[in-house]
Scaffold this motif. Structure first.
Motif, PDB file in Angstrom:
ATOM      1  N   ALA A   1       0.968  -0.921   0.171  1.00  0.00           N
ATOM      2  CA  ALA A   1      -0.084  -0.008  -0.024  1.00  0.00           C
ATOM      3  C   ALA A   1       0.571   1.099  -0.062  1.00  0.00           C
ATOM      4  CB  ALA A   1      -0.548   0.453   1.117  1.00  0.00           C
ATOM      5  N   VAL A   2       1.645   1.079   0.725  1.00  0.00           N
ATOM      6  CA  VAL A   2       2.853   2.236   0.682  1.00  0.00           C
ATOM      7  C   VAL A   2       4.034   1.939   0.283  1.00  0.00           C
ATOM      8  CG1 VAL A   2       4.907   3.455   2.161  1.00  0.00           C
ATOM      9  CG2 VAL A   2       2.605   2.911   3.121  1.00  0.00           C
ATOM     10  N   PRO A   3       4.297   2.956  -0.965  1.00  0.00           N
ATOM     11  CA  PRO A   3       5.132   2.805  -2.021  1.00  0.00           C
ATOM     12  C   PRO A   3       6.853   2.056  -1.194  1.00  0.00           C
ATOM     13  CG  PRO A   3       4.666   4.871  -2.153  1.00  0.00           C
ATOM     14  CD  PRO A   3       3.743   4.366  -1.606  1.00  0.00           C
ATOM     15  N   ALA A   4       7.888   0.564  -1.630  1.00  0.00           N
ATOM     16  CA  ALA A   4       8.220  -0.088  -0.755  1.00  0.00           C
ATOM     17  C   ALA A   4       9.364   1.038  -0.694  1.00  0.00           C
ATOM     18  CB  ALA A   4       8.809  -1.054  -1.723  1.00  0.00           C
TER      19      ALA A   4
ATOM     20  N   LEU B   1      10.120   3.826   6.786  1.00  0.00           N
ATOM     21  CA  LEU B   1      10.594   4.818   6.987  1.00  0.00           C
ATOM     22  C   LEU B   1       8.884   5.775   7.525  1.00  0.00           C
ATOM     23  CD1 LEU B   1      11.854   6.910   4.502  1.00  0.00           C
ATOM     24  CD2 LEU B   1      12.919   6.774   6.641  1.00  0.00           C
ATOM     25  N   VAL B   2       7.923   5.020   6.744  1.00  0.00           N
ATOM     26  CA  VAL B   2       6.417   5.235   7.888  1.00  0.00           C
ATOM     27  C   VAL B   2       6.541   3.832   8.406  1.00  0.00           C
ATOM     28  CG1 VAL B   2       4.392   4.788   7.146  1.00  0.00           C
ATOM     29  CG2 VAL B   2       5.276   5.841   5.745  1.00  0.00           C
ATOM     30  N   GLN B   3       6.480   2.937   8.818  1.00  0.00           N
ATOM     31  CA  GLN B   3       6.525   1.798   9.601  1.00  0.00           C
ATOM     32  C   GLN B   3       7.476   2.472  11.162  1.00  0.00           C
ATOM     33  OE1 GLN B   3       8.140  -1.796   7.864  1.00  0.00           O
ATOM     34  NE2 GLN B   3       6.073  -2.781   7.582  1.00  0.00           N
ATOM     35  N   ARG B   4       8.715   2.895  10.868  1.00  0.00           N
ATOM     36  CA  ARG B   4       9.517   3.741  11.787  1.00  0.00           C
ATOM     37  C   ARG B   4       9.238   5.160  13.051  1.00  0.00           C
ATOM     38  NH1 ARG B   4      15.020   6.128  10.611  1.00  0.00           N
ATOM     39  NH2 ARG B   4      15.961   6.878  12.761  1.00  0.00           N
ATOM     40  N   PHE B   5       8.765   5.548  11.855  1.00  0.00           N
ATOM     41  CA  PHE B   5       7.692   7.208  12.269  1.00  0.00           C
ATOM     42  C   PHE B   5       6.716   6.967  12.676  1.00  0.00           C
ATOM     43  CE2 PHE B   5      11.796   7.974  10.145  1.00  0.00           C
ATOM     44  CZ  PHE B   5      12.891   8.904  11.610  1.00  0.00           C
ATOM     45  N   GLY B   6       5.863   5.628  12.102  1.00  0.00           N
ATOM     46  CA  GLY B   6       4.530   5.597  12.505  1.00  0.00           C
ATOM     47  C   GLY B   6       4.650   5.449  13.760  1.00  0.00           C
ATOM     48  N   HIS B   7       5.021   4.953  14.834  1.00  0.00           N
ATOM     49  CA  HIS B   7       5.406   4.489  15.878  1.00  0.00           C
ATOM     50  C   HIS B   7       5.901   5.514  16.781  1.00  0.00           C
ATOM     51  CE1 HIS B   7       3.523   0.650  14.822  1.00  0.00           C
ATOM     52  NE2 HIS B   7       4.371   0.913  14.221  1.00  0.00           N
ATOM     53  N   THR B   8       6.314   6.257  16.188  1.00  0.00           N
ATOM     54  CA  THR B   8       6.777   7.901  17.113  1.00  0.00           C
ATOM     55  C   THR B   8       5.910   8.244  18.272  1.00  0.00           C
ATOM     56  OG1 THR B   8       7.506   8.541  15.343  1.00  0.00           O
ATOM     57  CG2 THR B   8       7.061  10.408  17.063  1.00  0.00           C
TER      58      THR B   8
ATOM     59  N   LEU C   1      -0.044   7.347   9.771  1.00  0.00           N
ATOM     60  CA  LEU C   1       1.027   7.935   8.946  1.00  0.00           C
ATOM     61  C   LEU C   1       0.608   8.625   7.332  1.00  0.00           C
ATOM     62  CD1 LEU C   1       3.110  10.332   9.416  1.00  0.00           C
ATOM     63  CD2 LEU C   1       4.203   8.537   9.379  1.00  0.00           C
ATOM     64  N   ALA C   2       0.321   7.123   7.128  1.00  0.00           N
ATOM     65  CA  ALA C   2       0.553   6.714   5.780  1.00  0.00           C
ATOM     66  C   ALA C   2      -0.435   7.335   4.976  1.00  0.00           C
ATOM     67  CB  ALA C   2       0.160   5.273   5.108  1.00  0.00           C
ATOM     68  N   ALA C   3      -1.782   7.378   5.737  1.00  0.00           N
ATOM     69  CA  ALA C   3      -3.414   7.917   5.433  1.00  0.00           C
ATOM     70  C   ALA C   3      -2.737   9.218   4.824  1.00  0.00           C
ATOM     71  CB  ALA C   3      -3.677   8.086   5.878  1.00  0.00           C
TER      72      ALA C   3
ATOM     73  N   ASP D   1       4.907  -3.917 -10.118  1.00  0.00           N
ATOM     74  CA  ASP D   1       5.522  -3.993  -9.257  1.00  0.00           C
ATOM     75  C   ASP D   1       4.885  -4.551  -7.637  1.00  0.00           C
ATOM     76  OD1 ASP D   1       7.459  -3.760  -7.060  1.00  0.00           O
ATOM     77  OD2 ASP D   1       8.229  -1.633  -7.622  1.00  0.00           O
ATOM     78  N   LEU D   2       5.026  -4.950  -7.264  1.00  0.00           N
ATOM     79  CA  LEU D   2       3.432  -5.857  -6.644  1.00  0.00           C
ATOM     80  C   LEU D   2       4.261  -5.772  -4.844  1.00  0.00           C
ATOM     81  CD1 LEU D   2       3.894 -10.150  -8.003  1.00  0.00           C
ATOM     82  CD2 LEU D   2       2.284  -7.383  -8.189  1.00  0.00           C
ATOM     83  N   SER D   3       4.933  -4.871  -5.212  1.00  0.00           N
ATOM     84  CA  SER D   3       5.521  -3.769  -3.504  1.00  0.00           C
ATOM     85  C   SER D   3       5.607  -2.555  -3.539  1.00  0.00           C
ATOM     86  CB  SER D   3       7.194  -4.068  -3.580  1.00  0.00           C
ATOM     87  OG  SER D   3       7.564  -3.587  -4.149  1.00  0.00           O
TER      88      SER D   3
END
Length: 337
Positions: A48-51, A56-63, A72-74, A276-278
């Protein structure tokens, strides 16, 4: 826009009779809407998020606890469509669409290179998360949902949230809170069963009526185009016929609802195919699932709207379209610098 408000082709020979049988099951599935609830969502939906931005979204989405990776992605998707060089008419810049004054006060060096570059995705994503969390601190004692209050503070300012003791009664702000929280579902990995789409049967009925119509690149079914469609033009028209307005482009249609697994497809789901499947931004084709591993689609130049197999090496995933999901999508993304 970040505001400085802290201080203030396969099977071509199947006939309409086959689709008619599938429609019976579709109406039964749609009628069960009241009996099922969407599952809770945890983590990011695959691709869903470009590879290049996923980690980065996973890391900072838990700030902080007020945000999550899907939320955060939305926000980033709605702000810029993942465009790190975006610039709005109001002179907001980068993937996070920060005003220069807000960036100067709240920017974070996300990649540790000693710079805070508004056009650097690592810095922009980290700064968006940090700014959200800073807003959440300011409204942490306000009654109600902390995340909703944080989003309201982002849109209307912290003073408005403090003054109204929650999400203020502004139409724009309430729509913003609803849009982001709804859009976050399209970036979330579902857990459990995803509720069926009430409009599925009507959308399939429309698409069935277009079987045999010649393909037209860029076609959206207008009279001037002879009623012809390309892939996303057909899916847009099918859902428009039942009162759901989808974006024109296939990779934006992907974010119009949650994402059921391949084994959980139901008639009316949109099914997507990507180079691109990712990366959902590399989606190049979409069809409407009708059951039995088949979809109705407008495949390519020289072909007609037809039934095709869903399973292929470039199958990316599916979206269960919802009215709120479609309404949450951005309609006027900023251009590149």
């Amino acid at each position: 826009m970040r505001k400085a408000w802290l201080v203030g082709g396969a099977v071509g020979g199947c006939g309409a009779g086959f689709v008619g049988l599938l429609l019976v099951g579709t109406f039964v599935a749609a009628s069960g809407l009241a009996g099922g609830a969407a599952g809770a969502a945890v983590g990011l939906a695959a691709g869903a998020v470009p590879a290049q931005y996923t980690s980065l979204v996973q890391r900072f989405g838990h700030t902080c606890s007020a945000i999550s990776a899907p939320l955060l992605a939305a926000q980033l998707y709605q702000e810029s469509g993942w465009n790190p060089r975006a610039r709005s008419a109001a002179n907001a810049y980068g993937m996070g669409q920060f005003l220069p004054s807000t960036w100067a006060a709240h920017a974070v060096d996300g990649d540790g290179d000693g710079k805070r570059d508004i056009f650097d995705p690592a810095d922009a994503i980290a700064s968006a998360a940090a700014y959200d969390c800073e807003l959440a601190k300011y409204v942490r004692h306000v009654p109600g949902d902390r995340t909703a209050n944080m989003l309201a503070a982002y849109n209307a300012g912290t003073y408005a949230v403090l003054q109204h003791r929650g999400v203020p009664p502004y139409k724009e702000t309430r729509n913003y809170v609803k849009s982001i929280t709804t859009l976050a579902k399209s970036f979330s990995k579902p857990v459990g069963r995803v509720a069926p789409t009430a409009q599925a049967a009507g959308a399939i009925n429309f698409a069935q009526g277009k079987i045999g119509t010649p393909y037209l690149w860029g076609g959206s079914g207008t009279a001037a185009q002879g009623g012809r469609f390309d892939c996303s033009g057909l899916t847009q028209a099918a859902y428009r016929a039942v009162g759901v307005e989808l974006p024109r482009v296939a990779n934006d249609q992907y974010n119009a609802g949650p994402h059921p697994a391949r084994s959980e497809l139901r008639p009316g789901d949109l099914v997507f195919f990507s180079t691109d499947l990712s990366n959902s931004r590399a989606i190049h084709h979409v069809g409407i699932y009708v059951g039995n591993g088949k979809m109705i689609d407008a495949p390519h130049t020289g072909a007609k709207v037809r039934l095709d197999d869903v399973d292929s090496p470039d199958y990316f995933g599916a979206t269960r379209v919802t009215q709120d999901g479609a309404a949450s999508l951005p309609t006027d993304l900023p251009a590149s610098v």
